[in-house]
Design an enzyme around this catalytic site. Structure first.
Site, PDB file in Angstrom:
ATOM      1  N   GLU A 130       0.964  -1.299   0.404  1.00 23.44           N
ATOM      2  CA  GLU A 130       0.043   0.423   0.012  1.00 23.44           C
ATOM      3  C   GLU A 130       0.889   0.991   0.031  1.00 23.44           C
ATOM      4  O   GLU A 130       0.634   2.264  -0.439  1.00 23.44           O
ATOM      5  CB  GLU A 130      -1.573  -0.228   0.836  1.00 23.44           C
ATOM      6  CG  GLU A 130      -1.498  -1.086   0.858  1.00 23.44           C
ATOM      7  CD  GLU A 130      -2.418  -1.471   2.042  1.00 23.44           C
ATOM      8  OE1 GLU A 130      -4.429  -1.705   2.195  1.00 23.44           O
ATOM      9  OE2 GLU A 130      -2.515  -0.703   3.557  1.00 23.44           O
ATOM     10  N   GLU A 178      -3.167 -10.532   3.343  1.00 23.95           N
ATOM     11  CA  GLU A 178      -4.397 -10.140   4.142  1.00 23.95           C
ATOM     12  C   GLU A 178      -5.433 -10.861   4.089  1.00 23.95           C
ATOM     13  O   GLU A 178      -6.024 -11.361   4.836  1.00 23.95           O
ATOM     14  CB  GLU A 178      -5.011  -8.726   4.374  1.00 23.95           C
ATOM     15  CG  GLU A 178      -4.659  -7.161   4.524  1.00 23.95           C
ATOM     16  CD  GLU A 178      -3.796  -6.341   3.517  1.00 23.95           C
ATOM     17  OE1 GLU A 178      -3.515  -5.800   3.517  1.00 23.95           O
ATOM     18  OE2 GLU A 178      -3.768  -7.040   2.343  1.00 23.95           O
TER      19      GLU A 178
END
Length: 282
Positions: A123, A144
Site C-alpha cells: 500500500e 491480508e
C-alpha cells in the site's frame, strides 16, 4: 528544508530530489516506530517548496516494507492510536490517512522497489505516483486474505485504479505474491529495470522531473487524477474502511491462528521470505 530527529528514516537531498530510505530492520515493519515517522515526514514535506520529487527506497536488504505489524490484529485501539496526530481526511484509519497524505503531496513521489512488499508495504508503494522495481528481485502482494481480513490501508483502492477490478479481486482474494514480470504486465508497477540499472534509472527520471516547475507538477496531477478517480480517493477509502469493519477485528479462531504464527516466528526474516507458505500452515 532540514529534516531532523528521524530514527527509522534516512533523508538526503540532491538538487530538487529528496531520497527517503526506510531503515527499520530487520523487515521495515510498519510499526509504532516507522508509521509515526512516515506521518511526520509527510507533514513536513507538504510545505517543502524546495523539493519537487521524493524517492522512497529501502535500506534493509530483502524487504522494501514487509507489512503492518501483525500485533495490531488483536489490538485495534493501539492501531488507531497511530493516528493521534492526524488531521484532515476525516473518517480514515491511520494507514489510510498516511497513504492519502502521500498521494496528496505537491511533489511527485517515486517508490524504488527491491525485495518483498506485502500488505501495508505494498500500500505504501501504491500510494506513490510512480513505482520502479528491480526485475527478479522484487515481489509484491496483499497478504491480508491469508489473515482473515482484506486490505485496509488503501490497497483495494490503489490496486483497482492501477490494475482493474478483476485483477485487484484476484490479488486481494488469492493473497498471492507477484513477481515483477507479472506486476509490470498488470500495471501494478510503472516499469521494471534490470536490478543493476535500477538506481541509475530512477535517479535519471527523478532528476528530469525535478527540473519541472512546481506548477507543472501540480497541474499534471490535477488533470490526470480525475481520469483514474483519484479525485474521489478520500470517499473511496472511507468505503474501504466500512468494508474492512466486516472482517476486522478478526473472529477469535482467526486471532488464535495469527497469535500461534507470531509465537512460531512470524515477522522474522527467515519466515517472511516465504510468508504465504508459512501462514498456510495455520
Amino acid at each position: 528544508m532540514t529534516y531532523t530527529g528521524f530514527t527509522a528514516l534516512e533523508i538526503t537531498a540532491h538538487d530538487a530530489v529528496l531520497t527517503v530510505s526506510l531503515n527499520n530492520p530487520p523487515l521495515n515493519l510498519l510499526d509504532s516506530t516507522l508509521i509515526p515517522e512516515l506521518k511526520r515526514f509527510v507533514r513536513e514535506a507538504a510545505s517543502d517548496d524546495t523539493t519537487r520529487v521524493i524517492v522512497f527506497e529501502s535500506a534493509v536488504p530483502g524487504f522494501f516494507a514487509a507489512h503492518v505489524d501483525l500485533g495490531y490484529g488483536a489490538d485495534p485501539s493501539a492501531f488507531m492510536a497511530l493516528g493521534a496526530d492526524d488531521s484532515g481526511h476525516n473518517g480514515l484509519n491511520p494507514m489510510q490517512h498516511l497513504m492519502a497524505s502521500i498521494r496528496a503531496l505537491p511533489q511527485v513521489t517515486i517508490a524504488k522497489l527491491r525485495g518483498r512488499l506485502r500488505g501495508g508495504g505494498n500500500e505504501l508503494a501504491m500510494a506513490a505516483d510512480l513505482r520502479y522495481a528491480a526485475a527478479d528481485e522484487t515481489w509484491l502482494g496483499q497478504i491480508e486474505g491469508r489473515m482473515g481480513i482484506i486490505p485496509g490501508g488503501g490497497g483495494t483502492q490503489f490496486l483497482s485504479r492501477a490494475i482493474g477490478r478483476s485483477r485487484a479481486l484476484e490479488a486481494v482474494l488469492t493473497a498471492d505474491l507477484y513477481d515483477t514480470a507479472t506486476a509490470e504486465m498488470y500495471g501494478w508497477i510503472t516499469r521494471a529495470f534490470p536490478a543493476g540499472d535500477l538506481d541509475a534509472a530512477v535517479s535519471d527520471i527523478a532528476q528530469r522531473i525535478g527540473t519541472r516547475l512546481p506548477s507543472q507538477i501540480l497541474a499534471a496531477k490535477a488533470a490526470i487524477d480525475p481520469t483514474t478517480a483519484g479525485d474521489r480517493l478520500d470517499d473511496d477509502l472511507r468505503a474501504e474502511g466500512a468494508a474492512l469493519a466486516h472482517v476486522y477485528p478478526s473472529p477469535a479462531h482467526i486471532e488464535k491462528r495469527m497469535n500461534d504464527a507470531l509465537a512460531d516466528g512470524l515477522q522474522t526474516p527467515e519466515n517472511e521470505r516465504n510468508l504465504e507458505a508459512f501462514l498456510d500452515r495455520y
